[in-house]
Design an enzyme around this catalytic site. Structure first.
Site, PDB file in Angstrom:
ATOM      1  N   PHE A 128       0.862  -1.189   0.000  1.00  0.00           N
ATOM      2  CA  PHE A 128       0.000   0.000   0.000  1.00  0.00           C
ATOM      3  C   PHE A 128       0.892   1.230   0.000  1.00  0.00           C
ATOM      4  O   PHE A 128       1.611   1.474   0.979  1.00  0.00           O
ATOM      5  CB  PHE A 128      -0.844  -0.073   1.280  1.00  0.00           C
ATOM      6  CG  PHE A 128      -1.749   1.090   1.566  1.00  0.00           C
ATOM      7  CD1 PHE A 128      -3.037   1.137   1.046  1.00  0.00           C
ATOM      8  CD2 PHE A 128      -1.338   2.125   2.409  1.00  0.00           C
ATOM      9  CE1 PHE A 128      -3.896   2.195   1.357  1.00  0.00           C
ATOM     10  CE2 PHE A 128      -2.185   3.189   2.718  1.00  0.00           C
ATOM     11  CZ  PHE A 128      -3.474   3.212   2.191  1.00  0.00           C
ATOM     12  N   THR A 131       2.425   6.956   1.760  1.00  0.00           N
ATOM     13  CA  THR A 131       3.428   7.868   2.326  1.00  0.00           C
ATOM     14  C   THR A 131       4.527   8.208   1.307  1.00  0.00           C
ATOM     15  O   THR A 131       4.942   7.357   0.531  1.00  0.00           O
ATOM     16  CB  THR A 131       4.070   7.212   3.570  1.00  0.00           C
ATOM     17  OG1 THR A 131       3.027   6.839   4.471  1.00  0.00           O
ATOM     18  CG2 THR A 131       5.043   8.140   4.279  1.00  0.00           C
ATOM     19  N   PRO A 133       8.354  10.729   0.772  1.00  0.00           N
ATOM     20  CA  PRO A 133       9.436  11.326   1.573  1.00  0.00           C
ATOM     21  C   PRO A 133       9.019  12.666   2.198  1.00  0.00           C
ATOM     22  O   PRO A 133       9.405  12.978   3.320  1.00  0.00           O
ATOM     23  CB  PRO A 133      10.565  11.513   0.554  1.00  0.00           C
ATOM     24  CG  PRO A 133      10.302  10.457  -0.489  1.00  0.00           C
ATOM     25  CD  PRO A 133       8.814  10.299  -0.560  1.00  0.00           C
ATOM     26  N   THR A 163       5.650  -1.075   3.548  1.00  0.00           N
ATOM     27  CA  THR A 163       5.748  -2.455   4.039  1.00  0.00           C
ATOM     28  C   THR A 163       5.553  -3.420   2.873  1.00  0.00           C
ATOM     29  O   THR A 163       4.623  -3.245   2.076  1.00  0.00           O
ATOM     30  CB  THR A 163       4.660  -2.694   5.113  1.00  0.00           C
ATOM     31  OG1 THR A 163       4.863  -1.756   6.164  1.00  0.00           O
ATOM     32  CG2 THR A 163       4.732  -4.114   5.674  1.00  0.00           C
ATOM     33  N   ARG A 274      13.410 -16.277  38.355  1.00  0.00           N
ATOM     34  CA  ARG A 274      14.621 -15.525  38.708  1.00  0.00           C
ATOM     35  C   ARG A 274      14.607 -15.199  40.206  1.00  0.00           C
ATOM     36  O   ARG A 274      13.633 -14.628  40.719  1.00  0.00           O
ATOM     37  CB  ARG A 274      14.668 -14.224  37.897  1.00  0.00           C
ATOM     38  CG  ARG A 274      15.805 -13.302  38.258  1.00  0.00           C
ATOM     39  CD  ARG A 274      17.101 -13.788  37.691  1.00  0.00           C
ATOM     40  NE  ARG A 274      18.195 -12.850  37.930  1.00  0.00           N
ATOM     41  CZ  ARG A 274      19.459 -13.126  37.674  1.00  0.00           C
ATOM     42  NH1 ARG A 274      19.807 -14.304  37.172  1.00  0.00           N
ATOM     43  NH2 ARG A 274      20.413 -12.241  37.914  1.00  0.00           N
ATOM     44  N   GLU A 370       0.543   3.882  10.437  1.00  0.00           N
ATOM     45  CA  GLU A 370      -0.922   4.026  10.275  1.00  0.00           C
ATOM     46  C   GLU A 370      -1.433   5.318  10.927  1.00  0.00           C
ATOM     47  O   GLU A 370      -2.571   5.368  11.396  1.00  0.00           O
ATOM     48  CB  GLU A 370      -1.689   2.833  10.887  1.00  0.00           C
ATOM     49  CG  GLU A 370      -1.166   1.473  10.544  1.00  0.00           C
ATOM     50  CD  GLU A 370      -1.615   0.980   9.183  1.00  0.00           C
ATOM     51  OE1 GLU A 370      -2.533   1.582   8.615  1.00  0.00           O
ATOM     52  OE2 GLU A 370      -1.020   0.023   8.688  1.00  0.00           O
ATOM     53  N   THR A 372       0.423   8.652  13.301  1.00  0.00           N
ATOM     54  CA  THR A 372       1.108   8.731  14.593  1.00  0.00           C
ATOM     55  C   THR A 372       0.097   8.945  15.737  1.00  0.00           C
ATOM     56  O   THR A 372      -1.055   9.309  15.498  1.00  0.00           O
ATOM     57  CB  THR A 372       2.094   9.929  14.601  1.00  0.00           C
ATOM     58  OG1 THR A 372       1.325  11.128  14.428  1.00  0.00           O
ATOM     59  CG2 THR A 372       3.142   9.814  13.502  1.00  0.00           C
ATOM     60  N   GLU A 374       0.105  11.390  17.706  1.00  0.00           N
ATOM     61  CA  GLU A 374      -0.308  12.803  17.692  1.00  0.00           C
ATOM     62  C   GLU A 374      -1.475  12.992  16.724  1.00  0.00           C
ATOM     63  O   GLU A 374      -2.459  13.678  17.037  1.00  0.00           O
ATOM     64  CB  GLU A 374       0.869  13.711  17.277  1.00  0.00           C
ATOM     65  CG  GLU A 374       1.992  13.823  18.296  1.00  0.00           C
ATOM     66  CD  GLU A 374       2.962  12.625  18.270  1.00  0.00           C
ATOM     67  OE1 GLU A 374       2.804  11.730  17.406  1.00  0.00           O
ATOM     68  OE2 GLU A 374       3.885  12.578  19.105  1.00  0.00           O
TER      69      GLU A 374
END
Ligand SMILES: Cc1cc2nc3c(=O)[nH]c(=O)nc-3n(C[C@H](O)[C@H](O)[C@H](O)COP(=O)(O)OP(=O)(O)OC[C@H]3O[C@@H](n4cnc5c(N)ncnc54)[C@H](O)[C@@H]3O)c2cc1C
Length: 390
Positions: A128, A131, A133, A163, A274, A370, A372, A374
């Site tokens: 897909f 995005t 640069p 991806t 542990r 996908e 951010t 924000e």
């Protein structure tokens, strides 16, 4: 409201857990450390294995070989896949989800027949390409162009961080065919096959995490595609991308949940075995409270993912915002939980031989890919402000 899984969902959980623990998890560390050519070979084998147990067809129609299961069932299976190997989930998700779902939603019959059966069988791999640069969060600022010449389209531009780019047989590429009309009506999505003249792929990026899932650039240089390569309608590309990302956000939340659940499993087991100061470290409250927090945060993530899946499934108008809510929580929970897991392991958590080190590196992508954290908060806040405007 009933929180119980159905008998079918319980059996999906059990089958995927058994299969992934036996066949996929032992390969996760190997994939993480492999050189790129080896990564390509191993991840293609994993995709084929996941197709074999029906993972890639869960969201697709029976006519093309899928099982058309509900999104909660997909999340249940997805958690098990991601817990075994997050890279395997990501590459499967990019192929059957990010590439496959727009085809399902907007493709012509001919396009669906050409690609979906192969995607579902794991014989074809998709990617897909949105995005660029210079444009990630601000996807409306993409610069890739599509110019109509006779009955062909000529594509020019570069897509980055894609991806599956190096293993994909076909890509979805979003380009402006009419900048004047803006993103709402001027962007079109094209299906570009590997081997098309003017279409190439860069070397893979050397990433922090998800090292078993190849990521690279798609390069389009006077790349000529036929009219039949247009996905759905000319000018609908941006809306198609945004609708696809709603599924993608639930998917990214699910991969984060898988990472979180695996971290809890490792930390729980290790802290029992542990010893320090004459007793297992899980007897120290500082350690056991970490385990408790890990469980609380994972459980909330799971509930939010099921809620978002249910909303999408039932076409609830809140589904987009609920997908963002699930994604923010699950991704931020996974980064915190993986950090706590490393802490529980002490020095061993910092050594590559121990899987929590890989899980810690993998977790960070959830807050970026996908959309951010924000950007999810921007979307959630916009929705809140719109709803509660005086
Ligand atoms: C491993 C990996 C796989 C990926 N796979 C794919 C793929 O298959 N296909 C695809 O198309 N893309 C893919 N991506 C790209 C991913 O979706 C983008 O990286 C992401 O959307 C962020 O865009 P950016 O990297 O350009 O960051 P930028 O948009 O430059 O953001 C940089 C920082 O600024 C912040 N920021 C930007 N705008 C705002 C704002 N309005 N308010 C507040 N903060 C803001 C961001 O949150 C971030 O912290 C992948 C990325 C990675 C790392």
């Amino acid at each position: 409201m009933n929180y119980d899984l159905t008998p079918e969902q319980l059996s999906i959980k059990e089958n995927f857990s058994k299969f992934c623990t036996k066949e996929i998890e032992p390969r996760a560390q190997i994939l993480d450390k492999a050189e790129h050519k080896e990564v390509e070979k191993l991840i293609k084998e994993n995709i084929k294995m996941m197709a074999g147990i029906g993972f890639l067809g869960m969201g697709h129609d029976e006519a093309y070989g899928g099982t058309n299961l509900d999104l909660i069932s997909q999340a249940i299976a997805g958690e098990e896949v991601a817990a075994a190997c997050a890279s395997t989930f990501l590459s499967c998700g990019a192929s059957s989800g990010l590439f496959g779902m727009p085809l399902k939603m907007f493709g012509t019959e001919a396009q669906k027949k050409k690609y979906l059966p192969g995607i579902i069988k794991g014989e074809l791999i998709g990617c897909f390409g949105l995005t660029e640069p210079g444009a990630g969060s601000d996807a409306a600022s993409i610069k890739t162009t599509a110019v109509k010449k006779g009955d062909k389209w000529i594509l020019n531009g570069t897509k980055t961080f894609i991806t599956n780019a190096t293993i994909a047989d076909a890509a979805l590429v979003f380009a402006y065919n009419d900048k004047e009309k803006g993103p709402g009506a001027g962007v079109t999505c094209f299906l570009v096959d590997k081997g098309t003249k003017g279409f190439s792929v860069s070397k893979p990026f050397d990433k922090m995490g998800f090292r078993g899932s190849p990521t690279a650039e798609l390069i389009l240089e006077d790349c000529e595609v036929p009219e039949s390569a247009v996905l759905g309608q000319v000018g609908n590309g941006f809306i198609q991308a945004m609708q696809t990302l709603e599924y993608g956000r639930i998917g990214m939340a699910t991969v984060c949940l898988g990472i979180a659940a695996k971290c809890l499993q490792h930390a729980n087991k290790y802290s029992k075995e542990r010893n320090a100061f004459g007793k297992p470290i899980n007897r120290f409250q500082e350690v056991s409270f970490k385990l408790a927090d890990m469980m609380i945060m994972s459980d909330v993530a799971r509930l939010l993912i099921y809620q978002a899946s249910w909303a999408k499934e039932t076409k609830n108008p809140e589904s987009a915002v609920l997908a963002s809510v699930a994604k923010v929580w699950a991704s931020e929970a996974a980064t915190q939980i993986s950090s706590m897991a490393v802490q529980v392991f002490g020095g061993y958590g910092y050594i590559k031989e121990f899987p929590v080190e890989r899980l810690y590196r993998d977790a960070k992508l959830g807050e970026i890919g996908e959309g951010t954290s924000e950007i999810q908060r921007v979307l959630i806040a916009k929705d809140l402000i719109r709803k509660y405007a005086a």
